[in-house]
Design a protein around this motif. Structure first.
Motif, mmCIF file in Angstrom:
data_model
loop_
_atom_site.group_PDB
_atom_site.id
_atom_site.type_symbol
_atom_site.label_atom_id
_atom_site.label_comp_id
_atom_site.label_asym_id
_atom_site.label_seq_id
_atom_site.Cartn_x
_atom_site.Cartn_y
_atom_site.Cartn_z
ATOM 1 N N LEU A 122 67.765 -30.695 -47.149
ATOM 2 C CA LEU A 122 68.983 -31.425 -47.505
ATOM 3 C C LEU A 122 70.088 -31.151 -46.491
ATOM 4 O O LEU A 122 70.806 -32.069 -46.060
ATOM 5 N N ARG A 123 70.233 -29.895 -46.114
ATOM 6 C CA ARG A 123 71.257 -29.542 -45.126
ATOM 7 C C ARG A 123 70.978 -30.246 -43.799
ATOM 8 O O ARG A 123 71.904 -30.740 -43.140
ATOM 9 N N ALA A 124 69.715 -30.261 -43.404
ATOM 10 C CA ALA A 124 69.348 -30.895 -42.137
ATOM 11 C C ALA A 124 69.646 -32.387 -42.151
ATOM 12 O O ALA A 124 69.941 -32.980 -41.109
ATOM 13 N N LEU A 125 69.584 -32.995 -43.329
ATOM 14 C CA LEU A 125 69.862 -34.427 -43.449
ATOM 15 C C LEU A 125 71.352 -34.726 -43.431
ATOM 16 O O LEU A 125 71.761 -35.890 -43.385
ATOM 17 N N GLY A 126 72.167 -33.671 -43.518
ATOM 18 C CA GLY A 126 73.611 -33.872 -43.490
ATOM 19 C C GLY A 126 74.249 -33.956 -44.859
ATOM 20 O O GLY A 126 75.395 -34.404 -44.984
ATOM 21 N N VAL A 127 73.512 -33.516 -45.904
ATOM 22 C CA VAL A 127 74.055 -33.545 -47.262
ATOM 23 C C VAL A 127 75.165 -32.511 -47.381
ATOM 24 O O VAL A 127 75.048 -31.386 -46.855
ATOM 25 N N GLU A 129 77.440 -29.530 -48.364
ATOM 26 C CA GLU A 129 77.022 -28.223 -48.844
ATOM 27 C C GLU A 129 77.316 -28.040 -50.331
ATOM 28 O O GLU A 129 76.598 -27.322 -51.031
ATOM 29 N N ARG A 130 78.331 -28.671 -50.859
ATOM 30 C CA ARG A 130 78.624 -28.558 -52.284
ATOM 31 C C ARG A 130 77.490 -29.123 -53.130
ATOM 32 O O ARG A 130 77.154 -28.564 -54.191
ATOM 33 N N ILE A 131 76.902 -30.207 -52.662
ATOM 34 C CA ILE A 131 75.760 -30.785 -53.374
ATOM 35 C C ILE A 131 74.556 -29.860 -53.266
ATOM 36 O O ILE A 131 73.831 -29.630 -54.244
ATOM 37 N N VAL A 132 74.348 -29.298 -52.089
ATOM 38 C CA VAL A 132 73.225 -28.369 -51.899
ATOM 39 C C VAL A 132 73.371 -27.171 -52.829
ATOM 40 O O VAL A 132 72.395 -26.721 -53.444
ATOM 41 N N GLN A 133 74.592 -26.656 -52.947
ATOM 42 C CA GLN A 133 74.814 -25.491 -53.806
ATOM 43 C C GLN A 133 74.555 -25.818 -55.277
ATOM 44 O O GLN A 133 74.000 -24.994 -56.022
ATOM 45 N N VAL A 134 74.944 -27.012 -55.697
ATOM 46 C CA VAL A 134 74.687 -27.413 -57.085
ATOM 47 C C VAL A 134 73.183 -27.561 -57.318
ATOM 48 O O VAL A 134 72.658 -27.162 -58.357
ATOM 49 N N GLU A 135 72.486 -28.144 -56.347
ATOM 50 C CA GLU A 135 71.026 -28.237 -56.446
ATOM 51 C C GLU A 135 70.427 -26.840 -56.580
ATOM 52 O O GLU A 135 69.553 -26.592 -57.409
ATOM 53 N N ARG A 136 70.901 -25.928 -55.733
ATOM 54 C CA ARG A 136 70.389 -24.555 -55.771
ATOM 55 C C ARG A 136 70.612 -23.920 -57.140
ATOM 56 O O ARG A 136 69.699 -23.317 -57.723
ATOM 57 N N GLU A 159 58.547 -35.957 -51.578
ATOM 58 C CA GLU A 159 58.272 -37.391 -51.518
ATOM 59 C C GLU A 159 59.570 -38.188 -51.625
ATOM 60 O O GLU A 159 59.780 -39.172 -50.910
ATOM 61 N N GLN A 160 60.445 -37.743 -52.514
ATOM 62 C CA GLN A 160 61.677 -38.480 -52.762
ATOM 63 C C GLN A 160 62.602 -38.473 -51.553
ATOM 64 O O GLN A 160 63.153 -39.510 -51.171
ATOM 65 N N ILE A 161 62.784 -37.301 -50.937
ATOM 66 C CA ILE A 161 63.726 -37.252 -49.822
ATOM 67 C C ILE A 161 63.118 -37.803 -48.525
ATOM 68 O O ILE A 161 63.788 -37.829 -47.491
ATOM 69 N N ALA A 162 61.866 -38.240 -48.614
ATOM 70 C CA ALA A 162 61.294 -38.980 -47.475
ATOM 71 C C ALA A 162 61.633 -40.458 -47.583
ATOM 72 O O ALA A 162 61.418 -41.227 -46.638
ATOM 73 N N TYR A 170 72.079 -39.393 -51.397
ATOM 74 C CA TYR A 170 72.695 -38.084 -51.155
ATOM 75 C C TYR A 170 73.881 -38.200 -50.196
ATOM 76 O O TYR A 170 74.934 -37.597 -50.412
ATOM 77 N N LEU A 171 73.709 -38.980 -49.144
ATOM 78 C CA LEU A 171 74.765 -39.079 -48.146
ATOM 79 C C LEU A 171 75.970 -39.838 -48.679
ATOM 80 O O LEU A 171 77.121 -39.485 -48.381
ATOM 81 N N THR A 172 75.694 -40.878 -49.472
ATOM 82 C CA THR A 172 76.805 -41.628 -50.062
ATOM 83 C C THR A 172 77.565 -40.768 -51.060
ATOM 84 O O THR A 172 78.800 -40.772 -51.105
ATOM 85 N N LEU A 173 76.837 -40.004 -51.871
ATOM 86 C CA LEU A 173 77.487 -39.098 -52.817
ATOM 87 C C LEU A 173 78.309 -38.052 -52.063
ATOM 88 O O LEU A 173 79.407 -37.687 -52.494
ATOM 89 N N SER A 174 77.789 -37.590 -50.938
ATOM 90 C CA SER A 174 78.527 -36.611 -50.130
ATOM 91 C C SER A 174 79.891 -37.162 -49.728
ATOM 92 O O SER A 174 80.913 -36.457 -49.771
ATOM 93 N N LYS A 175 79.922 -38.430 -49.344
ATOM 94 C CA LYS A 175 81.162 -39.043 -48.896
ATOM 95 C C LYS A 175 82.110 -39.331 -50.052
ATOM 96 O O LYS A 175 83.319 -39.465 -49.846
#
Length: 264
Positions: A122-127, A129-136, A159-162, A170-175
């Motif tokens: 997720l981080r590599a895709l540019g998501v 970090e707040r979203i990544v932390q919530v996922e974690r 499969e999903q993130i492919a 994810y990217l739209t939510l990030s913005k």
């Protein structure tokens, strides 16, 4: 005859160690001479060296007396037993070292490797970090509760993130994280997400969309954490419910609001 200091020096231990072995009953205390000092003979040196050798080999002091008094067969059996115990302790300590090493790895502290790799992706895709932390934070209790299902869930996540649509989600939510509830991006996001979920459920079955099989109170607890950490997610779920789906941790189909396509 030797003083206690001389005895300790010849045996390669400290005076404190000699006194400790006296207190444990491993080394007999000699009578004091007319000056009030203990005096030791060569036999005490031999016995003390044997005690020191066993102690340095990792033999518990509680078993040293047993070994000193054992015959050859009993000694061999006792040593084998102690070696087995030490081997188990070494393996346990190695596991502790591995856990300690993971402390520096952040996410690895409480998560299996597959989840950590997913978060890194997720981080590599540019998501954000707040979203990544919530996922974690959501995966930590799930992994603790059902560790045997993590490989299956993570295979599905990979499969999903492919899928470009999920990446776009994810990217739209990030913005949209710092936007208000009336941000049109949330409406756009709800439309895209609802379409993706519906298509996946129709093609793969609703069980594929969500089979976390967790109790509603637990799912609500995790959802509350998401809503508190990512305020736009609450509005997103409201919009998603109007489009036929509800729940963040546990997706469920609901009757959509009439005219949901374009509902704001």
């Amino acid at each position: 005859m030797l003083t206690i200091g001389e005895l300790a020096s010849y045996a390669g231990v400290t005076v404190r160690a000699v006194r400790h072995y006296h207190a444990k009953g491993l080394l007999p205390e000699p009578e004091r001479d007319h000056s009030g000092y203990r005096r030791y003979d060569a036999g005490a040196v031999v016995e003390l060296v044997r005690i020191r050798t066993l102690a340095e080999a990792g033999v518990p002091l509680a078993r040293v007396r047993e070994l000193l008094q054992a015959d050859e067969e009993e000694f061999a059996a006792a040593v084998a037993d102690i070696d087995k115990r030490l081997g188990a302790e070494i393996r346990e300590r190695q596991q502790h070292r591995e856990r300690i090493a993971r402390l520096a790895a952040g996410d690895s502290l409480a998560l299996p490797r597959e989840v950590v790799e997913f978060l890194d992706r997720l981080r590599a895709l540019g998501v954000d970090e707040r979203i990544v932390q919530v996922e974690r934070d959501g995966w930590i209790p799930l992994a603790a509760r059902s560790p045997e299902r993590i490989p299956e869930w993570m295979a599905r996540k990979r499969e999903q993130i492919a899928d470009p649509q999920i990446i776009d989600f994810y990217l739209t939510l990030s913005k949209a994280l710092d936007r208000t509830d009336d941000d049109p991006r949330l409406v756009e996001l709800a439309d895209k997400l609802a379409a993706y979920i519906t298509r996946t459920a129709n093609e793969q079955g609703e069980f594929y969309v969500d089979d976390t099989d967790i109790e509603p109170p637990f799912a609500q607890l995790l959802d509350t954490h998401v809503f508190d950490a990512l305020p736009p997610s609450r509005r997103l779920i409201e919009l998603l419910t109007k489009r036929g789906w509800t729940g963040w941790t546990k997706l469920e189909r609901v009757n959509p609001t009439r005219g949901a396509a374009g509902t704001r």
